[in-house]
Design a protein around this motif. Structure first.
Motif, short mmCIF file in Angstrom:
data_model
loop_
_atom_site.label_atom_id
_atom_site.label_comp_id
_atom_site.label_asym_id
_atom_site.label_seq_id
_atom_site.Cartn_x
_atom_site.Cartn_y
_atom_site.Cartn_z
N ARG A 37 -8.52 50.57 10.27
CA ARG A 37 -9.66 50.09 11.06
C ARG A 37 -10.96 50.82 10.75
NH1 ARG A 37 -9.57 50.13 16.80
NH2 ARG A 37 -7.95 51.71 16.99
N ARG A 183 -24.32 48.95 9.32
CA ARG A 183 -23.31 47.90 9.07
C ARG A 183 -21.90 48.48 9.14
NH1 ARG A 183 -27.59 46.21 9.35
NH2 ARG A 183 -26.84 46.31 11.48
N ASP A 186 -21.00 48.40 12.65
CA ASP A 186 -20.64 47.00 12.99
C ASP A 186 -19.19 46.73 12.57
OD1 ASP A 186 -23.20 46.57 13.89
OD2 ASP A 186 -23.86 45.49 12.09
N PHE A 187 -18.85 47.20 11.35
CA PHE A 187 -17.48 47.03 10.83
C PHE A 187 -16.47 47.66 11.80
CE2 PHE A 187 -13.92 48.99 8.56
CZ PHE A 187 -13.47 48.01 7.69
N ARG A 189 -16.93 48.34 15.01
CA ARG A 189 -16.94 47.58 16.26
C ARG A 189 -16.09 46.32 16.12
NH1 ARG A 189 -22.46 47.93 16.27
NH2 ARG A 189 -22.71 50.09 16.96
N ALA A 190 -16.23 45.64 15.00
CA ALA A 190 -15.46 44.42 14.75
C ALA A 190 -13.97 44.71 14.68
CB ALA A 190 -15.94 43.76 13.46
N ASN A 191 -13.63 45.96 14.36
CA ASN A 191 -12.22 46.36 14.30
C ASN A 191 -11.75 47.00 15.60
OD1 ASN A 191 -11.50 45.42 11.77
ND2 ASN A 191 -12.38 47.19 10.74
#
Ligand SMILES: Nc1ncnc2c1ncn2[C@@H]1O[C@H](C[S@+](CC[C@H]([NH3+])C(=O)[O-])CC(=O)[O-])[C@@H](O)[C@H]1O
Ligand SMILES: O=C(O)C(=O)Cc1ccccc1
Length: 248
Positions: A37, A183, A186-187, A189-191
């Motif tokens: 993650r 970014r 963001d990666f 957070r998306a995980n």
């Protein structure tokens, strides 16, 4: 220790004081989830290691997996190579990592010659090798120790030998660097990581992980004697390089 693997929840609750990150039992118990993650490109890098060994390794050659953690790189190498074609030396400084890696590697690949040892890659007594994997480990050494380690790895490689070096990186351009980090968050957070987890992990890593730029890495590799090096993968602020020693 059990072989159970948990979700990384280390920084989920607010901490009065965020301790420096260390590879202890708590990290070991959720490490595969943490890497999946929080390291962009990790799975892709691991998946290529066996193919690189197949393409470049002399049959029977020794391969080092430096900072092996739970042995993911060694597993990928063993999966692609017949037992007689490879001898793996997996090294890590963390006792709980070494303990679990040696158990899991022996279980998964009983026919392969795989030695797992607890040691510091700065002081290890290296034997000649055809390939060396340093997957997200150099970044944890104090910057002033990195040149000497790369020099040692160069001396360890046989002619035509190959070094795979994967690292979290910074950009020399501050605008690009800030964009990559945003970014990357963001990666994460998306995980499934929260803003609190992201900021507390960042604080925990501040003193123990000081990434270099790709320019610094390639300059260091050239200075050590590698005849060529290139970046074969970059995903946000994470990259993997390959460097070759001249064939003689
Ligand atoms: N001086 C040192 N000597 C030996 N090991 C060290 C040292 N310093 C730190 N380590 C070890 O380097 C590993 C780094 S993790 C590698 C992932 C693995 N390569 C993977 O492909 O799954 C990367 C990460 O956690 O981002 C840890 O297990 C440390 O104990
Ligand atoms: O999570 C982070 O911020 C990282 O830079 C990746 C990472 C993954 C595992 C241990 C330390 C750092």
């Amino acid at each position: 220790m059990s072989d159970a693997s948990y979700r990384d929840a280390i920084f989920t609750t607010p901490l009065d004081r965020v301790a420096s990150f260390s590879f202890d039992e708590q990290v070991v118990s959720c490490f595969p989830d943490m890497l999946r993650r929080s390291v962009p490109g990790y799975g892709q890098i691991i998946a290529m290691l066996g193919l690189m060994a197949r393409a470049h390794l002399r049959p029977g050659a020794r391969v080092y997996d430096l900072g092996c953690s739970l042995g993911a790189a060694s597993m990928a190498l063993a999966r692609e190579m017949a037992p007689e074609d490879i001898e793996i030396e997996a090294i890590d400084l963390s006792a709980p990592m070494v303990e679990r890696a040696s158990r899991e590697l022996a279980e998964a690949f009983p026919e392969h010659r795989i030695n797992v040892n607890q040691a510091d890659i700065r002081t290890l007594d290296y034997q000649p090798a055809g390939m060396i994997v340093v997957n997200f480990t150099l970044q944890f050494l104090p910057p002033e120790d990195r040149d000497a380690v790369i020099d040692k790895l160069y001396a360890t490689l046989e002619p035509g030998g190959m070094l795979i070096l994967s690292e979290k990186i910074i950009s020399d351009d501050p605008v690009e660097n800030a964009w990559l980090i945003e970014r990357y968050h963001d990666f994460k957070r998306a995980n499934g990581y929260s803003d609190l987890e992201i900021s507390q992990k960042r604080e925990a890593l501040e003193d123990v992980m000081k990434p270099d730029s790709l320019n610094t890495h390639h300059a260091r590799l050239a200075r050590a004697g590698f005849v060529r090096s290139h970046t074969w993968l970059q995903y946000l602020n994470f990259a993997s390089m390959v460097a070759f020693k001249a064939a003689d």
